[in-house]
Scaffold this active site. Structure first.
Site, mmCIF file in Angstrom:
data_model
loop_
_atom_site.group_PDB
_atom_site.id
_atom_site.type_symbol
_atom_site.label_atom_id
_atom_site.label_comp_id
_atom_site.label_asym_id
_atom_site.label_seq_id
_atom_site.Cartn_x
_atom_site.Cartn_y
_atom_site.Cartn_z
ATOM 1 N N CYS A 142 0.842 -1.211 0.000
ATOM 2 C CA CYS A 142 0.000 0.000 0.000
ATOM 3 C C CYS A 142 0.870 1.251 0.000
ATOM 4 O O CYS A 142 0.574 2.225 -0.699
ATOM 5 C CB CYS A 142 -0.929 -0.002 1.209
ATOM 6 S SG CYS A 142 -2.044 -1.425 1.274
ATOM 7 N N ASP A 143 1.934 1.225 0.766
ATOM 8 C CA ASP A 143 2.911 2.312 0.809
ATOM 9 C C ASP A 143 3.489 2.526 -0.593
ATOM 10 O O ASP A 143 3.496 3.650 -1.110
ATOM 11 C CB ASP A 143 4.004 1.945 1.817
ATOM 12 C CG ASP A 143 5.142 2.934 1.891
ATOM 13 O OD1 ASP A 143 5.931 3.021 0.919
ATOM 14 O OD2 ASP A 143 5.279 3.600 2.931
#
Length: 166
Positions: free
Chosen positions: A60-61
Site C-alpha cells: 500500500c505504501d
C-alpha cells in the site's frame, strides 16, 4: 462480483462491482481534516482512485508513492487514495513520507466508497486493493480489482487509462 483473495484466502466483497462504461457511483469519505469528500468534489477532472487495504503496509505504501510520483506529471487529474485507515493515521503517514500530490481519504466511518465500488472486505472491514479511473464526465474508464490483495496493481494500465481519459 469480483473474486479476490487476501493472503491466498478467499474473502467476501460487499457492494456492487464497477466496470468500465458504468456511471461512477457517488460516495462520501473523510479527508484528513475530517471534512466530507464526495465524487462531486472533483467534478470536471479525471480521477485516478487508488484503493488500498491499509496505508501502513508495504504494498500500500509503494502503491501510494507510485501514484503520488505520477500525479506530479499529470494535468487536470485528481489522484485519490482511499482506505479504511483513520484520517489521523493517513495524515501522519503522508507527512512522514512527503506525500503531497495524492489526497488520502478515509472510508472508515461508513464504508460508503467500499460498498459503492464493491471493495468492502466483509471479513476484515478493510478495502480490497483496486484502481479506478473516472473521466471528467463521471464515467468509469478503467477498473482493476487486484485478485490477490497483497499484490501490486497494474500501474502502467492505470496511468495509460488516465492519459486516455478526458
Amino acid at each position: 462480483m469480483a473474486s479476490i483473495t487476501f493472503k491466498n484466502n478467499p474473502v467476501t466483497l460487499l457492494g456492487n462491482e464497477v466496470k468500465p462504461g458504468d456511471a461512477a457511483p457517488d460516495f462520501t469519505v473523510l479527508a484528513n481534516d475530517l471534512s466530507e469528500v464526495s465524487l462531486n468534489d472533483t467534478k470536471g477532472k479525471v480521477r485516478l482512485i487508488s484503493v488500498v487495504p491499509s496505508i501502513d503496509t508495504g504494498v500500500c505504501d509503494a502503491q501510494t508513492r507510485k501514484f503520488n510520483e505520477e500525479a506530479g506529471t499529470l494535468e487536470n487529474v485528481e489522484v485519490l487514495t482511499v482506505s479504511a485507515d483513520l484520517p489521523f493515521a493517513q495524515r501522519r503517514w503522508c507527512g512522514a513520507n512527503g506525500i503531497e500530490n495524492v489526497q488520502t481519504l478515509s472510508d472508515h466511518r461508513d464504508m460508503s466508497f467500499g460498498e459503492a465500488y464493491g471493495v468492502h472486505i466483509k471479513e476484515m472491514r478493510l478495502l480490497a486493493r483496486a484502481v479506478f479511473v473516472v473521466d471528467s464526465n463521471d464515467k468509469v474508464t478503467h477498473a482493476e480489482y487486484v485478485s490477490e490483495a497483497t499484490n501490486h496493481p497494474d500501474y502502467d494500465a492505470a496511468i495509460e487509462a488516465v492519459k486516455n481519459a478526458q
